[in-house]
Motif scaffolding. Structure first.
Motif, mmCIF file in Angstrom:
data_model
loop_
_atom_site.group_PDB
_atom_site.id
_atom_site.type_symbol
_atom_site.label_atom_id
_atom_site.label_comp_id
_atom_site.label_asym_id
_atom_site.label_seq_id
_atom_site.Cartn_x
_atom_site.Cartn_y
_atom_site.Cartn_z
ATOM 1 N N LEU A 1 0.865 -1.170 0.000
ATOM 2 C CA LEU A 1 0.000 0.000 0.000
ATOM 3 C C LEU A 1 0.903 1.222 0.000
ATOM 4 O O LEU A 1 1.759 1.380 0.856
ATOM 5 N N LEU A 2 0.764 2.070 -0.998
ATOM 6 C CA LEU A 2 1.524 3.308 -1.085
ATOM 7 C C LEU A 2 0.496 4.434 -0.943
ATOM 8 O O LEU A 2 -0.220 4.771 -1.888
ATOM 9 N N GLY A 3 0.416 4.920 0.290
ATOM 10 C CA GLY A 3 -0.678 5.853 0.577
ATOM 11 C C GLY A 3 -1.970 5.056 0.588
ATOM 12 O O GLY A 3 -2.122 4.101 1.339
ATOM 13 N N ASP A 4 -2.916 5.437 -0.272
ATOM 14 C CA ASP A 4 -4.164 4.684 -0.365
ATOM 15 C C ASP A 4 -4.245 3.870 -1.651
ATOM 16 O O ASP A 4 -5.299 3.353 -2.006
ATOM 17 N N LYS A 5 -3.106 3.740 -2.357
ATOM 18 C CA LYS A 5 -3.071 2.968 -3.608
ATOM 19 C C LYS A 5 -2.409 1.607 -3.385
ATOM 20 O O LYS A 5 -1.434 1.494 -2.643
ATOM 21 N N LYS A 6 -2.957 0.609 -4.038
ATOM 22 C CA LYS A 6 -2.348 -0.727 -4.037
ATOM 23 C C LYS A 6 -1.335 -0.767 -5.175
ATOM 24 O O LYS A 6 -1.673 -0.460 -6.323
ATOM 25 N N VAL A 7 -0.087 -1.141 -4.830
ATOM 26 C CA VAL A 7 0.986 -1.225 -5.827
ATOM 27 C C VAL A 7 1.714 -2.553 -5.662
ATOM 28 O O VAL A 7 1.552 -3.240 -4.659
ATOM 29 N N ILE A 8 2.507 -2.865 -6.648
ATOM 30 C CA ILE A 8 3.320 -4.091 -6.585
ATOM 31 C C ILE A 8 4.780 -3.688 -6.681
ATOM 32 O O ILE A 8 5.188 -3.013 -7.629
ATOM 33 N N GLN A 9 5.532 -4.085 -5.672
ATOM 34 C CA GLN A 9 6.965 -3.849 -5.684
ATOM 35 C C GLN A 9 7.625 -5.087 -6.277
ATOM 36 O O GLN A 9 7.358 -6.210 -5.850
ATOM 37 N N THR A 10 8.471 -4.890 -7.273
ATOM 38 C CA THR A 10 9.084 -6.007 -7.978
ATOM 39 C C THR A 10 10.604 -5.944 -7.854
ATOM 40 O O THR A 10 11.200 -4.882 -8.032
ATOM 41 N N TYR A 11 11.192 -7.093 -7.538
ATOM 42 C CA TYR A 11 12.648 -7.234 -7.480
ATOM 43 C C TYR A 11 13.047 -8.205 -8.580
ATOM 44 O O TYR A 11 12.453 -9.258 -8.730
ATOM 45 N N VAL A 12 14.076 -7.853 -9.309
ATOM 46 C CA VAL A 12 14.639 -8.756 -10.313
ATOM 47 C C VAL A 12 16.081 -9.006 -9.903
ATOM 48 O O VAL A 12 16.865 -8.067 -9.745
ATOM 49 N N ARG A 13 16.413 -10.305 -9.702
ATOM 50 C CA ARG A 13 17.767 -10.644 -9.243
ATOM 51 C C ARG A 13 18.454 -11.516 -10.273
ATOM 52 O O ARG A 13 17.910 -12.530 -10.721
#
Length: 170
Positions: A18-30
Protein backbone atom coordinates in the motif's frame (compact mmCIF):
# COMPACT_ATOMS: atom_id res chain seq x y z
CA UNK A 1 17.90 -9.01 -21.19
CA UNK A 2 20.88 -7.02 -20.00
CA UNK A 3 21.51 -3.52 -21.28
CA UNK A 4 24.03 -4.94 -23.78
CA UNK A 5 21.33 -7.26 -25.20
CA UNK A 6 22.59 -10.56 -23.75
CA UNK A 7 20.16 -12.84 -21.96
CA UNK A 8 20.34 -13.39 -18.24
CA UNK A 9 18.77 -15.86 -15.82
CA UNK A 10 16.75 -14.03 -13.19
CA UNK A 11 14.49 -14.60 -10.21
CA UNK A 12 11.49 -12.33 -10.00
CA UNK A 13 9.87 -11.38 -6.70
CA UNK A 14 6.62 -9.42 -6.57
CA UNK A 15 5.13 -8.07 -3.33
CA UNK A 16 1.85 -6.17 -2.97
CA UNK A 17 2.12 -2.95 -0.98
CA UNK A 18 0.00 0.00 0.00
CA UNK A 19 1.52 3.31 -1.09
CA UNK A 20 -0.68 5.85 0.58
CA UNK A 21 -4.16 4.68 -0.37
CA UNK A 22 -3.07 2.97 -3.61
CA UNK A 23 -2.35 -0.73 -4.04
CA UNK A 24 0.99 -1.23 -5.83
CA UNK A 25 3.32 -4.09 -6.59
CA UNK A 26 6.96 -3.85 -5.68
CA UNK A 27 9.08 -6.01 -7.98
CA UNK A 28 12.65 -7.23 -7.48
CA UNK A 29 14.64 -8.76 -10.31
CA UNK A 30 17.77 -10.64 -9.24
CA UNK A 31 20.48 -11.90 -11.59
CA UNK A 32 21.10 -15.62 -10.85
CA UNK A 33 23.53 -16.31 -13.70
CA UNK A 34 26.40 -17.14 -11.31
CA UNK A 35 24.12 -19.41 -9.26
CA UNK A 36 22.97 -21.27 -12.41
CA UNK A 37 26.56 -21.68 -13.65
CA UNK A 38 27.57 -23.06 -10.24
CA UNK A 39 24.67 -25.54 -10.29
CA UNK A 40 25.64 -26.66 -13.80
CA UNK A 41 29.26 -27.21 -12.72
CA UNK A 42 28.10 -29.12 -9.64
CA UNK A 43 25.86 -31.38 -11.75
CA UNK A 44 28.77 -32.08 -14.09
CA UNK A 45 31.03 -32.99 -11.17
CA UNK A 46 28.34 -35.31 -9.76
CA UNK A 47 27.96 -36.91 -13.20
CA UNK A 48 31.73 -37.52 -13.39
CA UNK A 49 31.76 -39.00 -9.88
CA UNK A 50 28.84 -41.28 -10.78
CA UNK A 51 30.64 -42.42 -13.94
CA UNK A 52 33.68 -43.30 -11.83
CA UNK A 53 31.45 -45.16 -9.39
CA UNK A 54 30.25 -47.49 -12.16
CA UNK A 55 33.76 -48.77 -12.70
CA UNK A 56 34.09 -52.52 -13.01
CA UNK A 57 37.24 -53.71 -11.32
CA UNK A 58 38.71 -56.58 -13.37
CA UNK A 59 40.14 -59.37 -11.24
CA UNK A 60 40.97 -62.16 -13.65
CA UNK A 61 40.02 -63.01 -17.21
CA UNK A 62 36.22 -62.80 -17.34
CA UNK A 63 35.75 -61.91 -13.65
CA UNK A 64 35.10 -58.41 -12.33
CA UNK A 65 33.77 -56.69 -9.23
CA UNK A 66 31.28 -53.83 -9.17
CA UNK A 67 31.84 -52.13 -5.81
CA UNK A 68 28.80 -50.06 -4.84
CA UNK A 69 29.78 -47.29 -2.43
CA UNK A 70 28.00 -44.48 -0.65
CA UNK A 71 24.47 -43.28 -0.99
CA UNK A 72 22.63 -44.29 -4.12
CA UNK A 73 19.70 -42.25 -5.33
CA UNK A 74 17.31 -43.12 -8.13
CA UNK A 75 19.35 -41.25 -10.76
CA UNK A 76 22.57 -43.05 -9.85
CA UNK A 77 20.79 -46.42 -9.70
CA UNK A 78 19.36 -45.83 -13.16
CA UNK A 79 22.80 -44.82 -14.44
CA UNK A 80 24.22 -48.08 -13.05
CA UNK A 81 21.43 -50.03 -14.73
CA UNK A 82 22.27 -48.41 -18.07
CA UNK A 83 26.09 -48.42 -17.83
CA UNK A 84 26.97 -51.77 -16.22
CA UNK A 85 25.62 -54.07 -18.99
CA UNK A 86 27.59 -52.11 -21.60
CA UNK A 87 30.79 -52.25 -19.54
CA UNK A 88 30.31 -55.96 -18.88
CA UNK A 89 30.10 -56.65 -22.61
CA UNK A 90 33.03 -54.40 -23.58
CA UNK A 91 35.24 -55.96 -20.88
CA UNK A 92 34.15 -59.53 -21.75
CA UNK A 93 33.00 -60.25 -18.21
CA UNK A 94 31.22 -63.56 -17.68
CA UNK A 95 31.11 -63.41 -13.88
CA UNK A 96 30.27 -60.19 -12.06
CA UNK A 97 30.54 -59.84 -8.31
CA UNK A 98 28.25 -57.02 -7.19
CA UNK A 99 29.41 -55.86 -3.77
CA UNK A 100 26.79 -54.01 -1.71
CA UNK A 101 28.93 -53.69 1.44
CA UNK A 102 29.62 -49.98 0.87
CA UNK A 103 25.94 -49.04 0.51
CA UNK A 104 24.34 -47.31 3.47
CA UNK A 105 21.18 -45.59 2.30
CA UNK A 106 18.61 -46.93 -0.14
CA UNK A 107 14.92 -46.66 -0.78
CA UNK A 108 12.66 -49.25 -2.38
CA UNK A 109 12.84 -47.72 -5.88
CA UNK A 110 16.65 -47.70 -5.76
CA UNK A 111 16.72 -51.26 -4.41
CA UNK A 112 14.53 -52.40 -7.28
CA UNK A 113 16.85 -50.73 -9.84
CA UNK A 114 19.93 -52.35 -8.31
CA UNK A 115 18.41 -55.81 -8.40
CA UNK A 116 17.33 -55.25 -12.00
CA UNK A 117 21.06 -55.14 -12.84
CA UNK A 118 21.21 -58.76 -11.71
CA UNK A 119 18.29 -59.68 -13.99
CA UNK A 120 19.85 -57.90 -16.97
CA UNK A 121 23.17 -59.68 -16.36
CA UNK A 122 21.36 -63.00 -16.31
CA UNK A 123 19.75 -62.23 -19.68
CA UNK A 124 23.22 -61.44 -21.05
CA UNK A 125 24.54 -64.79 -19.84
CA UNK A 126 26.65 -63.24 -17.10
CA UNK A 127 26.73 -65.01 -13.74
CA UNK A 128 26.25 -62.60 -10.83
CA UNK A 129 27.31 -63.12 -7.27
CA UNK A 130 25.88 -60.62 -4.80
CA UNK A 131 28.01 -59.85 -1.76
CA UNK A 132 27.76 -57.61 1.27
CA UNK A 133 23.97 -57.55 1.49
CA UNK A 134 22.91 -55.93 4.76
CA UNK A 135 19.77 -57.12 6.57
CA UNK A 136 17.78 -53.98 5.68
CA UNK A 137 18.62 -54.35 1.98
CA UNK A 138 17.67 -58.02 2.09
CA UNK A 139 14.34 -57.18 3.76
CA UNK A 140 13.68 -54.51 1.15
CA UNK A 141 14.31 -57.02 -1.65
CA UNK A 142 11.92 -59.53 -0.06
CA UNK A 143 9.23 -56.86 0.45
CA UNK A 144 9.54 -55.87 -3.21
CA UNK A 145 9.07 -59.50 -4.23
CA UNK A 146 12.49 -59.67 -5.88
CA UNK A 147 13.27 -63.31 -6.60
CA UNK A 148 16.91 -64.12 -5.86
CA UNK A 149 16.49 -67.91 -5.82
CA UNK A 150 18.71 -68.36 -8.86
CA UNK A 151 21.29 -65.81 -7.70
CA UNK A 152 24.34 -66.75 -5.68
CA UNK A 153 24.78 -64.57 -2.59
CA UNK A 154 27.81 -64.51 -0.33
CA UNK A 155 28.84 -62.53 2.71
CA UNK A 156 32.03 -61.05 1.23
CA UNK A 157 33.92 -60.65 -2.02
CA UNK A 158 36.57 -62.94 -0.52
CA UNK A 159 33.94 -65.70 -0.11
CA UNK A 160 32.86 -65.20 -3.74
CA UNK A 161 36.45 -65.54 -4.94
CA UNK A 162 36.88 -68.74 -2.93
CA UNK A 163 33.63 -70.05 -4.45
CA UNK A 164 35.04 -69.34 -7.91
CA UNK A 165 38.17 -71.29 -7.02
CA UNK A 166 40.41 -68.28 -6.63
CA UNK A 167 42.53 -68.51 -3.52
CA UNK A 168 45.31 -66.32 -2.23
CA UNK A 169 48.89 -67.51 -2.44
CA UNK A 170 49.41 -67.07 1.32
Amino acid sequence: FRLDGTTVDVELYCHPLLLGDKKVIQTYVRDITVKKESETRQKEIIKQINELSTTLVPLLEGIAVLPLVGSIDEERANQLLMAVPVKVQTQNVNCLIIDFSGIYTLNSIVTEHLFKINSVMSLLGVQCILTGLRPELSRSAVQLGINLDSTRTMATVKNALHFLGITSSK
